[in-house]
Scaffold this motif. Structure first.
Motif, short mmCIF file in Angstrom:
data_model
loop_
_atom_site.label_atom_id
_atom_site.label_comp_id
_atom_site.label_asym_id
_atom_site.label_seq_id
_atom_site.Cartn_x
_atom_site.Cartn_y
_atom_site.Cartn_z
N LEU A 93 0.86 -1.18 0.00
CA LEU A 93 0.00 0.00 0.00
C LEU A 93 0.89 1.23 0.00
O LEU A 93 1.83 1.35 0.81
CB LEU A 93 -0.90 0.00 1.24
N LEU A 94 0.62 2.17 -0.93
CA LEU A 94 1.51 3.31 -1.15
C LEU A 94 0.74 4.62 -1.20
O LEU A 94 -0.45 4.64 -1.55
CB LEU A 94 2.26 3.14 -2.48
N THR A 95 1.44 5.69 -0.88
CA THR A 95 0.92 7.02 -1.18
C THR A 95 1.17 7.29 -2.66
O THR A 95 1.97 6.59 -3.30
CB THR A 95 1.62 8.08 -0.32
N GLU B 157 -3.83 -0.36 -8.38
CA GLU B 157 -5.25 0.00 -8.29
C GLU B 157 -5.40 1.23 -7.39
O GLU B 157 -4.86 1.27 -6.29
CB GLU B 157 -6.06 -1.15 -7.70
N PRO B 158 -6.13 2.26 -7.86
CA PRO B 158 -6.38 3.43 -7.00
C PRO B 158 -7.34 3.06 -5.88
O PRO B 158 -8.27 2.28 -6.07
CB PRO B 158 -6.98 4.45 -7.96
N MET B 159 -7.11 3.63 -4.71
CA MET B 159 -7.97 3.39 -3.55
C MET B 159 -8.18 4.70 -2.81
O MET B 159 -7.38 5.63 -2.92
CB MET B 159 -7.34 2.37 -2.60
N THR B 160 -9.27 4.75 -2.07
CA THR B 160 -9.55 5.92 -1.23
C THR B 160 -9.44 5.50 0.22
O THR B 160 -10.17 4.62 0.68
CB THR B 160 -10.94 6.49 -1.51
N GLY B 161 -8.50 6.12 0.95
CA GLY B 161 -8.30 5.77 2.33
C GLY B 161 -9.10 6.65 3.28
O GLY B 161 -10.01 7.39 2.87
N ALA B 162 -8.75 6.58 4.55
CA ALA B 162 -9.43 7.37 5.57
C ALA B 162 -9.29 8.86 5.26
O ALA B 162 -8.22 9.32 4.85
CB ALA B 162 -8.85 7.05 6.95
N GLY B 163 -10.37 9.59 5.48
CA GLY B 163 -10.35 11.03 5.24
C GLY B 163 -10.30 11.40 3.77
O GLY B 163 -9.98 12.53 3.43
N GLY B 164 -10.59 10.43 2.88
CA GLY B 164 -10.60 10.72 1.45
C GLY B 164 -9.23 10.75 0.82
O GLY B 164 -9.09 11.17 -0.33
N ARG B 165 -8.21 10.31 1.55
CA ARG B 165 -6.87 10.33 0.98
C ARG B 165 -6.73 9.27 -0.11
O ARG B 165 -7.21 8.15 0.04
CB ARG B 165 -5.83 10.07 2.07
N VAL B 166 -6.05 9.65 -1.17
CA VAL B 166 -5.83 8.73 -2.29
C VAL B 166 -4.64 7.83 -1.96
O VAL B 166 -3.58 8.31 -1.54
CB VAL B 166 -5.58 9.48 -3.61
N GLN B 167 -4.82 6.53 -2.16
CA GLN B 167 -3.75 5.56 -1.97
C GLN B 167 -3.69 4.64 -3.18
O GLN B 167 -4.62 4.58 -3.98
CB GLN B 167 -3.98 4.75 -0.69
#
Length: 531
Positions: A14-16, A86-96
């Protein structure tokens, strides 16, 4: 992050968006040789330790951060490893970004087994080709496609002629490992028909029936004349194989596999594997094309054998139903033929076999029967002549047939049978009986030394009665005897007789609906008009 138990050996990170590690699976720890605690907060590019890996990885991360999934092969090992972002949306709407690295490329035997299993599970040419390229991309190649000669697929059986040495093919499937494979698919769509000129790698592959290896300018030449911003990307595919699809001693088309810069070009072992893959693809596509041709022939033949519109003469009402079997092609048929003097002939037949051969034989008998009754031959003579015709057919087929000629003015009938189930007569008082008919041998059974006899009998339809002709699909099944089936048909006729003749036909079919599926069903009802 724990390793996914369904995909042993798979590594997930999992990456920024800038590539900083925030999650690290057990598989990643084994693949990159770092524990999760040591990897967290570090730029993934610093952990790879392989020259040339950082730049393509950043391209993949950039695409995923922009909301576009990315898949391809990255130089994380000597042969490269399949990677998906794969793009993902983390906590607080952060893109991961979730980066998944598949295990190293499987061995050739495993790849061949999977290709054969997946492609062999379908009889659709497009799906069979699609399964082959799905197995090979990106594990074996960065792109793959299957092309089949258009003349083997053309629906009109008369595709455009090929000029000498050219190849007219249809693209059945394509798969690409790229930052946006959908764009490539739009440039190279499935079902596009392409003409490759003589001398092109693909035409040479077809002409010689041998594998052709090429790349660079030759790769660009294969798309000469096309436009599109992605065509420049063809130059990145530096190692390509055109492999003939050969089955049963003929070449059906070719498969194409390509690798881009940064990945080792195809070596002798790869070429041998590509040949084996093409062999699996050829067998599956050949079977699928053969099934497609037979299914198309069967569908056209079945449509031709469907009963024509029936017109009742003055004095009679006629209703008919034909229910084809759920699979295969049967030989059930019937005809209502107008005759001079207001009379009609009813002919109903049933092949004792199934499939295209049975249906074709019955088609010939149907045409012959129509002609014979129009020529004025009586029912017994019609069946005798049909029996002689049945014995001369290229594909000998036994068949049952019944022929009746009726005068609506007197309701007098002349009838003969060649092994066909006798019609039922449903009377207004609620009783049902067989309509008098002498049984003869089925068509095609007799020979010159033992000619068949088809006795002709006379009978009259009582006013208000319903005469029911049918084929054995309506009364015979694995669950009950023919006698039980005829008894059920008689009960259904009585239960449905109160309405119009069309309602009676619908009622009979509905009450006997459990018979449908294993065999064709034909039902024809005749009823005198009321006073």
């Amino acid at each position: 992050m724990a390793e996914d138990p369904a995909r042993p050996g798979q590594a997930t990170v999992l990456l920024t968006p800038d590539g900083t590690v925030t999650g690290w699976s057990d598989g990643a720890a084994r693949l990159f040789g770092r524990a999760a605690a040591a990897a967290a907060g570090t730029a993934l590019t610093d952990l790879l330790g392989r020259p040339g890996a950082a730049e393509p990885l950043l391209v993949a991360l950039k695409a995923a951060a922009a909301g576009r999934p990315w898949s391809g092969v990255l130089p994380l090992s000597d042969e490269g490893l399949p990677v998906a972002c794969e793009p993902m949306t983390g906590a607080g709407g952060r893109v991961q970004v979730l980066l998944t690295v598949s295990p190293p490329r499987t061995g050739g035997l495993e790849l061949l087994d999977e290709a054969a299993r997946r492609a062999g599970s379908t009889l659709d040419p497009h799906r069979a080709a699609g399964e082959i390229v799905a197995v090979t991309v990106p594990r074996f190649a960065d792109a793959g496609a299957v092309y089949v000669l258009e003349r083997l697929l053309a629906d009109d059986d008369q595709p455009g002629a090929e000029t000498e040495g050219s190849a007219v093919v249809r693209r059945l499937a394509v798969a690409l490992a790229d930052d946006d494979p959908r764009e490539w698919s739009r440039e190279f769509p499935v079902d596009e028909v392409i003409v490759y000129p003589p001398g092109s790698p693909y035409a040479r592959c077809l002409a010689a029936g041998d594998m052709v290896e090429f790349g660079g300018d030759a790769a660009r030449d294969t798309v000469a004349g096309r436009t599109g911003r992605l065509l420049d990307g063809i130059a990145d595919h530096v190692s390509l194989l055109a492999v003939p699809l050969a089955a049963r001693g003929r070449t059906l088309g070719f498969a194409v596999f390509s690798r881009k810069r940064g990945r080792p070009p195809f070596d002798p072992a790869d070429r041998a594997l590509a040949s084996e893959l093409a062999g699996r693809a050829a067998a599956c596509v050949d079977n699928a094309c053969a099934y497609r041709r037979e299914h198309r022939t069967a569908t056209a033949l079945k449509a031709a054998l469907l009963p024509a519109e029936v017109t009742a003469p003055p004095g009679l009402r006629i209703a008919h139903r034909y229910l084809p079997a759920r699979s295969g092609v049967g030989g059930d048929w019937y005809e209502v033929v107008p005759l001079p003097g207001g009379r009609i002939a009813v002919v109903i037949g049933d092949s004792l076999g199934h499939g295209v051969t049975a249906a074709a034989a019955m088609g010939q008998l149907r045409v012959a029967a129509h002609t014979l009754v129009r020529c004025g031959f009586p029912p017994g003579e019609v069946l005798a002549r049909l029996d002689a015709i049945a014995q001369e057919l290229d594909a000998a087929q036994f068949a049952t047939c019944l022929c009746l000629v009726c005068d609506p003015a007197t309701l007098r009938c002349e009838m003969a049978s060649a092994g066909h189930p006798p019609p039922l007569l449903a009377l207004p008082d609620g009783t049902v009986r067989h309509f008098a008919v002498a049984h003869g041998l089925p068509l095609g059974v007799s020979d010159e030394e033992h000619p068949a006899d088809h006795p002709q009998v006379s009978a009259t339809i009582p006013p208000g009665a319903t005469l029911a002709f049918y084929t054995d699909g309506l009364v015979e099944s694995r669950m009950r005897t023919v006698d039980d089936g005829v008894a059920r048909l008689a009960s259904a006729l009585v239960a449905s007789q109160g309405g119009t003749l069309e309602e009676t036909a619908d009622g009979v079919v509905a009450l006997l609906s459990d018979q449908r599926g294993h065999d064709d069903i034909a039902l024809l009802l005749v009823r005198p008009e009321g006073p």
